[in-house]
Structure formats: structure tokens, C-alpha cells
Design an enzyme around this catalytic site. Structure first.
Site, PDB file in Angstrom:
ATOM      1  N   ASP A  40      -1.901   5.422  -8.189  1.00  0.00           N
ATOM      2  CA  ASP A  40      -1.122   4.590  -7.270  1.00  0.00           C
ATOM      3  C   ASP A  40      -0.041   5.440  -6.595  1.00  0.00           C
ATOM      4  O   ASP A  40       0.869   5.938  -7.261  1.00  0.00           O
ATOM      5  CB  ASP A  40      -0.474   3.448  -8.058  1.00  0.00           C
ATOM      6  CG  ASP A  40       0.014   2.319  -7.166  1.00  0.00           C
ATOM      7  OD1 ASP A  40      -0.055   2.460  -5.933  1.00  0.00           O
ATOM      8  OD2 ASP A  40       0.467   1.297  -7.711  1.00  0.00           O
ATOM      9  N   CYS A  80      -1.148  -0.273  -0.651  1.00  0.00           N
ATOM     10  CA  CYS A  80      -1.952  -0.681  -1.807  1.00  0.00           C
ATOM     11  C   CYS A  80      -3.031  -1.730  -1.536  1.00  0.00           C
ATOM     12  O   CYS A  80      -4.222  -1.464  -1.710  1.00  0.00           O
ATOM     13  CB  CYS A  80      -1.027  -1.198  -2.900  1.00  0.00           C
ATOM     14  SG  CYS A  80       0.308  -0.066  -3.343  1.00  0.00           S
ATOM     15  N   HIS A 137      -3.565  -6.362  -7.638  1.00  0.00           N
ATOM     16  CA  HIS A 137      -2.863  -6.463  -6.347  1.00  0.00           C
ATOM     17  C   HIS A 137      -3.703  -7.084  -5.237  1.00  0.00           C
ATOM     18  O   HIS A 137      -3.557  -6.763  -4.064  1.00  0.00           O
ATOM     19  CB  HIS A 137      -2.333  -5.093  -5.906  1.00  0.00           C
ATOM     20  CG  HIS A 137      -1.102  -5.200  -5.068  1.00  0.00           C
ATOM     21  ND1 HIS A 137      -0.524  -4.127  -4.420  1.00  0.00           N
ATOM     22  CD2 HIS A 137      -0.318  -6.268  -4.760  1.00  0.00           C
ATOM     23  CE1 HIS A 137       0.543  -4.513  -3.766  1.00  0.00           C
ATOM     24  NE2 HIS A 137       0.692  -5.812  -3.951  1.00  0.00           N
ATOM     25  N   HIS A 223       3.609   5.310  -8.919  1.00  0.00           N
ATOM     26  CA  HIS A 223       4.376   4.316  -8.155  1.00  0.00           C
ATOM     27  C   HIS A 223       5.705   4.031  -8.864  1.00  0.00           C
ATOM     28  O   HIS A 223       5.796   4.093 -10.083  1.00  0.00           O
ATOM     29  CB  HIS A 223       3.552   3.035  -8.060  1.00  0.00           C
ATOM     30  CG  HIS A 223       3.999   2.072  -6.992  1.00  0.00           C
ATOM     31  ND1 HIS A 223       5.210   1.412  -7.044  1.00  0.00           N
ATOM     32  CD2 HIS A 223       3.378   1.643  -5.862  1.00  0.00           C
ATOM     33  CE1 HIS A 223       5.317   0.628  -5.989  1.00  0.00           C
ATOM     34  NE2 HIS A 223       4.224   0.756  -5.255  1.00  0.00           N
ATOM     35  N   ASN A 290      -3.410   5.548  -1.692  1.00  0.00           N
ATOM     36  CA  ASN A 290      -2.763   5.945  -0.432  1.00  0.00           C
ATOM     37  C   ASN A 290      -1.932   7.185  -0.722  1.00  0.00           C
ATOM     38  O   ASN A 290      -1.888   7.676  -1.849  1.00  0.00           O
ATOM     39  CB  ASN A 290      -1.886   4.826   0.153  1.00  0.00           C
ATOM     40  CG  ASN A 290      -0.963   4.161  -0.834  1.00  0.00           C
ATOM     41  OD1 ASN A 290      -1.181   3.013  -1.218  1.00  0.00           O
ATOM     42  ND2 ASN A 290       0.052   4.875  -1.296  1.00  0.00           N
ATOM     43  N   LYS A 306       3.202   7.557   2.657  1.00  0.00           N
ATOM     44  CA  LYS A 306       2.717   6.197   2.468  1.00  0.00           C
ATOM     45  C   LYS A 306       3.196   5.285   3.597  1.00  0.00           C
ATOM     46  O   LYS A 306       4.314   5.404   4.072  1.00  0.00           O
ATOM     47  CB  LYS A 306       3.218   5.673   1.128  1.00  0.00           C
ATOM     48  CG  LYS A 306       2.893   4.222   0.836  1.00  0.00           C
ATOM     49  CD  LYS A 306       3.478   3.791  -0.494  1.00  0.00           C
ATOM     50  CE  LYS A 306       3.205   2.323  -0.786  1.00  0.00           C
ATOM     51  NZ  LYS A 306       3.717   1.900  -2.104  1.00  0.00           N
TER      52      LYS A 306
END
Length: 452
Positions: A40, A80, A137, A223, A290, A306
Site C-alpha cells: 500500500d 487505493c 477498501h 501507508h 499506487n 501518489k
């Protein structure tokens, strides 16, 4: 609302499986186990094998040394939820209506439509036992739970991020699920996801179940929140605000630790595969959703980060390991997107892809023989900006009203997108603008769930 999706054999109709399923069943023992690990916000320059001098990732480096390392792999979206929607459906996320982030604060009532055919549903129909652990998500409500989208087992969280220790999301809700119910358990998120993955491999050994397995491990690292394995919680239930601040001079070292802990877990996962005698017939895919977040991550030579449609937003590290099938030490420069994984997995499982409702393409032949991928145009769109890639050329367009300037870059000589060549090649700009317009008209038929 009926939360359980009843397809009434639509997979056979849609995928043409009426004739394929018996063949798949007969060759079941030959079907490879599939493990997909998604990091992530991991940037292009954050693994040792991608040039990092500060982060040490020996286990991922070993996978790359014994498999394929991609230099031109892209997330479908620069954030995401869109990438994960494309991953699960094999389609441009715009068709699914998930073009923006499904946030904890504002979008708790929406999610990926239960009418979409997901990667897990297709593989389940092909005879696979499917498990997912980590970040979903694609919908906060129980009705969007992964167990209603083809996964036999799930533990993890459904929001964009949680406290790695208290498991509280950014809106202050406890967000740790075991199956269809919220049920917390102690542990550092990265380690919990790894442990669940190891146990799934043991419990679902094909010799026990008579089935191959598909394991999707969606790690949270790296993340934010910035937390190491031994750090204290940052959030408490009832508030998404941090109860303490991470000292600025500690962020870099903790961030590095987060990546290295994930790498350590991948080493443990591979050890479990070896102990269970499953290395030979298991394909392992690693990628990121990403690019790295600005201000703390490392996207190598790429422009931006990002949430951008410049390369730093969506070009990501990706590794594929399949011993005895993929030549060790291969480096692929082919342009690949997240949405290609679904048709690839179906093809590897022995199913036909010609009738898949997918924008992605199968990479099976490229994996196994090194054959080049057929040329194609690929597209990105996020928050008023869009891009189209044709071979070495990339066109970036700001679509906001009053500012529709087109930028043109030759990525073969300018990976950092620093030299705008639009004025030198107006004919290429016109051609690529037309391609973008055709694509946008094509994908606009999707139902909008969240666009920003």
C-alpha cells in the site's frame, strides 16, 4: 437489500465455462496455487532491487532474482480504491464507478457493486479455495464484505488505513473484521496479515482440500499512520485524530522499518510454502496499489507521487515468481497494468479468457515464454486530469475547465517527464487526444459510485 450475490450460473454463461469447467476439474492437481501480495503506497524506488540504498528487502530481492522484475508495471489508479476495483474486476475502474477513494468519513454507504464479477468469484468457480487478508477498501458496509465477493475466508480491514495496533480507522471506527463480523484481535497489522496468510496455506494445502488456492494478501505497509512493530497506538476509538505525534526525525527510520517488516513477512510466507512442499506449483505476484506518498516515500526517478497521473503516481514495483516456469533473473520492460492480473490468473488456471468482460490482457505467455505483449493504448484518469500511453509516448491532459493544456512526453528518453514535446509533435498530440476521447466515451457508461 440482499447482501448475498446469487449468480444463477452466470459465470458459466459469461465466461463460457459450460465446457471449461469439466476440463478444469480433471486437471485440478495441475492448476497452480496463486498468491497475490499488494503493498500500500509503496513507491518505485523503495525496494533494494529497484535501486534503494536505504531500504533493505532481501526476500523480495530474492523473488526478483529468481523470477521477473517489471520496470513498466502500473497501478490502474494513482490512489487505493480505484486500483483495487480494477484489480478485482479486470476492468478500468471507471466502468465499475469506483474512480475515487471510498473514504471513511464520507462514503460509508457505497462500495463495489455486488453485480461485478470479481477475481475471487471467477477463480472460485474454477475450483479454487479463495482467502483474503488485509485491506479491502471497496466498501465499508457489511454487505460489501469480501466474503460476499467470492472469498471463502477474510480477516482484515475495509477502510483506507487503520492504526497498526489499535485497528481504528481514520474516522474513529474499530475496523478489524474476522469474516463478516467486526472482531478485534491483538497484533501489528503487517504481522497479522502475514500470519493469516501462513495459516491459510497450511489449512488449504491442495492435498487436504483437493483444490488449488488463491491467496490475496493486501498489506497496509507502508501507508500512514507511521508506526513500527513496537510503537504505541496513535488512534483510539471515537476519534480519527492522532493521540500523539510521531517526531519528525523518526519518520524516515520508522517508514523504512515498515517496509522491511513487510519484506520479513514475505520471507516467512515463502518459508511456509517451502515447508509445505508448495513452492514448485505456486505463482507469487507482488505489486503496489499506487506510488509512494509525497514527502516521505521514494518514487525513484519518477515525477510526482501518489494521487498524480504522472509516472510517480502509478508506475510501481512488481515481481512475479514461479519456479521452473519463469526464467530466473528476467527483467521485463513490457507495459503492464493491475487489471491484467485477473485474465492472467484465469489463463494460468486453465480457463479461457476470450469471453471475459475484461479490459486487461493475459500475461501468461509473457510470463512463461518471454513473448512480447501485443501493443495497446492504456489510460489513466483522476481528479480532472487524464493520460494516455501509446508505446513510448505519454500524453497528459488537464481537463479542468479553462485549462486543457496537453503535455507530451517520450518515456523512453525522459522517464522523469521533464521535457514537454507537445509543441514539437502536434500530430501525435492530436492522435492521442482522439484516443483519449474515444476511451472516455467508452468507459463513461459505468455507474458512478465515487469519482473524487
Amino acid at each position: 437489500m440482499n447482501t448475498v450475490k446469487i449468480k444463477q450460473n452466470c459465470y458459466r454463461m459469461i465466461l463460457g465455462l459450460g465446457m471449461l469447467l469439466p476440463a478444469w476439474g480433471q486437471a485440478q492437481t495441475a492448476q497452480p496455487n496463486i498468491i497475490l501480495i499488494m503493498a500500500d503506497d509503496l513507491g518505485y524506488g523503495e525496494l533494494s532491487c529497484y535501486g534503494s540504498k536505504t531500504v533493505h528487502t532481501p526476500h523480495l530481492d530474492q523473488l526478483a532474482a529468481n523470477g521477473i522484475r517489471f520496470t513498466d508495471f502500473h497501478a490502474n489508479g494513482p490512489v487505493c480504491s480505484p486500483t483495487r476495483a480494477a484489480l478485482m474486476t479486470g476492468k478500468y475502474q471507471q466502468r465499475t464507478g469506483v474512480e475515487g477513494v471510498i473514504t471513511a468519513a464520507d462514503h460509508r454507504e457505497v462500495g463495489l457493486s455486488l453485480e461485478e464479477d470479481t477475481m475471487a468469484e471467477v477463480l472460485s468457480n474454477a475450483g479454487y479455495q479463495c482467502g483474503m487478508y488485509g485491506k479491502w477498501h471497496l466498501g465499508y458496509g457489511r454487505e460489501y464484505n469480501p466474503t460476499f465477493q467470492g472469498f471463502d475466508q477474510f480477516a482484515g480491514f475495509v477502510s483506507g488505513n487503520i492504526d497498526y495496533h489499535s485497528h481504528i480507522d481514520q474516522a474513529g471506527y474499530l475496523d478489524w473484521w474476522q469474516g463478516k463480523e467486526i472482531k478485534d484481535e491483538p497484533g501489528y497489522t503487517t504481522d497479522l496479515i502475514t500470519s493469516y496468510g501462513q495459516q491459510f496455506i497450511i489449512d488449504n494445502h491442495p492435498k487436504k482440500t483437493g483444490k488449488p488456492f488463491f491467496l490475496y494478501l493486501a498489506q497496509e505497509a507502508p501507508h500512514y499512520p507511521i508506526q513500527g512493530r513496537n510503537d504505541a497506538p496513535l488512534r483510539v476509538e471515537g476519534s480519527g485524530d492522532f493521540i500523539r505525534k510521531v517526531p519528525n526525525d523518526s519518520v524516515a527510520s520508522i517508514y523504512t522499518e515498515m517496509i522491511e517488516t513487510m519484506d520479513e513477512g514475505i520471507g516467512e510466507l515463502m518459508k511456509t510454502l517451502a515447508e509445505e512442499g508448495l513452492l514448485e506449483n505456486t505463482i507469487v505476484v507482488f505489486c503496489s496499489d499506487n506510488g509512494a506518498a509525497g514527502g516521505r516515500g521514494d518514487n525513484g526517478p519518477l515525477r510526482a507521487s501518489k494521487a498524480s497521473i504522472y509516472e510517480g503516481g502509478h508506475r510501481v514495483p512488481a515481481i512475479v515468481y514461479y519456479p521452473g516456469k519463469i526464467a530466473a533473473g528476467t527483467v521485463s520492460e513490457e507495459t503492464v497494468l493491475t487489471m491484467d492480473l485477473l485474465p492472467t490468473f484465469v489463463d494460468l488456471a486453465g480457463g479461457g479468457t476470450q469471453n471475459l468482460h475484461s479490459d486487461g490482457i493475459s500475461l501468461k505467455d509473457h510470463f512463461l515464454t518471454g513473448n512480447a505483449i501485443s501493443s495497446r493504448d492504456v489510460f489513466w484518469r483522476f481528479k480532472g486530469k487524464a493520460a494516455v500511453r501509446t508505446g513510448e509516448w505519454k500524453l497528459v491532459v488537464n481537463q479542468k475547465e479553462g485549462d486543457k493544456k496537453a503535455e507530451l512526453y517520450n518515456l523512453s528518453t525522459d522517464l522523469s517527464e521533464s521535457k514537454d514535446l507537445a509543441s514539437r509533435h502536434p500530430e501525435i498530440v492530436v492522435d492521442m487526444l482522439h484516443k483519449l476521447q474515444v476511451w472516455e466515451k467508452d468507459v463513461s457508461a459505468g455507474v458512478e459510485i465515487i469519482s473524487e
